[in-house]
Write a protein that holds these residues in place. Sequence first.
Motif, short mmCIF file in Angstrom:
data_model
loop_
_atom_site.label_atom_id
_atom_site.label_comp_id
_atom_site.label_asym_id
_atom_site.label_seq_id
_atom_site.Cartn_x
_atom_site.Cartn_y
_atom_site.Cartn_z
N PRO A 26 0.82 -1.13 -0.02
CA PRO A 26 -0.08 -0.10 0.02
C PRO A 26 0.61 1.04 0.03
O PRO A 26 1.99 1.35 0.70
N VAL A 27 0.19 2.27 -0.61
CA VAL A 27 1.04 3.53 -0.64
C VAL A 27 0.26 4.49 0.26
O VAL A 27 -0.88 4.69 0.16
N PRO A 28 0.81 5.19 1.43
CA PRO A 28 0.22 5.89 2.22
C PRO A 28 -0.35 7.37 1.47
O PRO A 28 0.23 7.61 0.39
N ALA A 29 -1.36 7.65 2.15
CA ALA A 29 -1.98 9.06 1.34
C ALA A 29 -1.18 10.14 1.23
O ALA A 29 -1.56 10.89 0.20
N ASP A 30 -0.39 10.32 2.19
CA ASP A 30 0.66 11.47 2.16
C ASP A 30 1.93 11.36 1.73
O ASP A 30 2.68 12.07 1.73
N ALA A 31 2.08 10.10 0.99
CA ALA A 31 3.24 9.79 0.64
C ALA A 31 3.93 10.84 -0.59
O ALA A 31 2.99 11.55 -1.70
N LYS A 32 5.13 11.17 -0.61
CA LYS A 32 5.72 12.03 -1.73
C LYS A 32 6.62 11.01 -2.72
O LYS A 32 6.88 11.48 -3.71
N ILE A 34 7.49 6.71 -3.79
CA ILE A 34 7.24 5.40 -3.60
C ILE A 34 8.27 4.58 -4.00
O ILE A 34 9.14 4.95 -4.82
N GLN A 38 6.22 -0.46 -5.33
CA GLN A 38 5.13 0.14 -5.30
C GLN A 38 4.70 0.66 -6.60
O GLN A 38 3.62 0.63 -7.12
#
Length: 97
Positions: A26-32, A34, A38
Amino acid sequence: MTGKRASARLEEAPPRIALRPRAPVPVPADAKFITARQYCDRLGGISFTTLARMLERDPEMPRPIYFANRIRFFDLAAIEAYERLCEARTAANRNSR
């Protein structure tokens, strides 16, 4: 080696493990950024080798950023911009036919 010995060894072999598809990371919503894994998942579960080939063939595809000289990360904003570019190209190709 006789046929009996070879067949006896085959019968003693442990059963093979059924391979299942790997769960996407999963990729966090606040990721800048990856990870390469991912990004591969985002591209439909492709392999690292396929990703490397795509990077070689398409000069406009976002390039990885290396941390600690070995861990590849990709800028999520650049990926999203590239995806919009690909969608625009596809729409333009559809309209020109």
